[in-house]
Design an enzyme around this catalytic site. Structure first.
Site, PDB file in Angstrom:
ATOM      1  N   CYS A  73       0.830  -1.203   0.000  1.00 33.51           N
ATOM      2  CA  CYS A  73       0.000   0.000   0.000  1.00 33.51           C
ATOM      3  C   CYS A  73       0.864   1.253   0.000  1.00 33.51           C
ATOM      4  O   CYS A  73       1.407   1.652   1.032  1.00 33.51           O
ATOM      5  CB  CYS A  73      -0.924  -0.011   1.226  1.00 33.51           C
ATOM      6  SG  CYS A  73      -1.934   1.478   1.381  1.00 33.51           S
ATOM      7  N   CYS A 103      -0.527   4.055   2.238  1.00 32.65           N
ATOM      8  CA  CYS A 103      -0.318   3.823   3.674  1.00 32.65           C
ATOM      9  C   CYS A 103       1.120   4.099   4.095  1.00 32.65           C
ATOM     10  O   CYS A 103       1.364   4.677   5.169  1.00 32.65           O
ATOM     11  CB  CYS A 103      -0.652   2.376   4.026  1.00 32.65           C
ATOM     12  SG  CYS A 103      -2.258   1.785   3.452  1.00 32.65           S
ATOM     13  N   ASP A 104       2.080   3.672   3.285  1.00 30.54           N
ATOM     14  CA  ASP A 104       3.470   3.617   3.745  1.00 30.54           C
ATOM     15  C   ASP A 104       4.454   4.487   2.971  1.00 30.54           C
ATOM     16  O   ASP A 104       5.616   4.610   3.376  1.00 30.54           O
ATOM     17  CB  ASP A 104       3.969   2.165   3.687  1.00 30.54           C
ATOM     18  CG  ASP A 104       3.134   1.243   4.564  1.00 30.54           C
ATOM     19  OD1 ASP A 104       2.694   1.694   5.632  1.00 30.54           O
ATOM     20  OD2 ASP A 104       2.919   0.074   4.173  1.00 30.54           O
TER      21      ASP A 104
END
Length: 305
Positions: A130, A133-134
């Site tokens: 992701c 997300c990261d």
């Protein structure tokens, strides 16, 4: 007892909730996380008609608010199994059991794992599925993206706003992504490519990722490719383990339906990414959800005749 239980709150599930509740059915949506499904892991959406450029989480929140306008209820839970008792369906979660006259499965899919040494060990410590997300954790770092489809290229482009360099590794000598995405990637000075290569191991110092072992698909030669993070986009697997005893999936786990979103079991429907279909997009999930929302109304009405 509800009229319909919807498993999953991605674009398909939320659309089905909107249509079914608007038909004055009692609706319960069971979700295992924040509403939105894969939308929550999508940086930018630019191909959803009438909206223009929007972030995935923003579109998810808008859909969620709209889906609840006509009384659809929401509950959090991890679905373990579904029991078909004819006019009554039981949805069994890890902490509760719910009953309804019909069920719409909108559980979606999850990113496929490669299954190589180091992948699981360094998950969350340099291995990610992701970018949204990261990505921000890798400012000014060199990242590797595994894959050659739309998701790999889109997320690779997204990562360039953080990373110093992004290398897309693909097992073939040309990408499978849409041409417009390919053109953007080729023009981006931060993106380069490793063609005809597959990862065979991810290595690190027991704390974080340091390199990826890449094997040449033509020569068999293996090289140690330095990288600070690895983002994997090699396909999707359906989230249908809870439906395995219903015999409604194909060998790969995708649920088979007709054009009315009906499975082989009356009163059980499937929509969106979880279906055995040719395209998995927000627009197709929304289309599936609208059909299922109408069809479930017809089904429940027929039970009362």
């Amino acid at each position: 007892m509800k009229d319909v239980i919807i498993i999953g709150s991605g674009p398909g599930g939320m659309t089905a909730a909107l249509y079914a509740s608007r038909s004055d059915l009692s609706v319960l949506v069971i979700e295992r996380g924040a509403p939105g499904g894969q939308l929550m892991n999508t940086a930018d959406v630019e191909n959803y008609p009438g909206v223009g450029l929007v972030t995935g989480p923003d579109l998810a929140m808008s859909m969620y608010e709209n889906s609840s306008n006509f009384g659809a209820e929401h509950a959090y839970g991890n679905v373990i199994s579904i029991e078909d008792h004819g006019a009554v369906k039981k949805v069994i979660c890890d902490d509760a059991t719910y009953e309804a006259k019909a069920v719409i499965i909108a559980s979606g899919s999850d990113h496929r794992k490669i299954g190589i040494p180091g992948e699981e060990e360094y998950s969350g410590r340099g291995v990610s599925y992701c970018a949204v997300c990261d990505g921000a954790f890798f400012k000014d770092r060199h990242l590797v993206v595994i894959g050659g489809g739309d998701s790999a290229v889109e997320e690779g482009l997204y990562l360039t706003q953080f990373a110093s360099r992004v290398t897309i590794v693909h097992r073939r000598d040309e990408l499978r992504a849409q041409k417009i995405l390919q053109e953007r990637a080729f023009k981006n000075e931060k993106i380069d490519f490793q063609w005809n290569k597959v990862p065979v191991a991810i290595e690190g110092d027991d704390v974080k990722v340091q390199s990826v072992q890449l094997k040449d698909t033509q020569t068999g030669e293996v090289e140690n490719f330095l990288a600070d993070g690895v983002f994997i986009y090699i396909g999707l697997d359906p989230l249908t383990e809870f439906a395995k005893d219903l015999s409604i999936t194909n060998e790969e786990g995708w649920i088979q339906t007709n054009n009315h979103m009906e499975t082989r079991l009356p009163g059980i429907y499937a929509i969106g990414d979880v279906r055995d279909t040719v395209l998995r997009q927000i627009a197709t999930a929304v289309g599936d959800g609208s059909i299922a929302g109408q069809e479930v109304y017809k089904y429940i009405t027929s039970l009362e005749d």
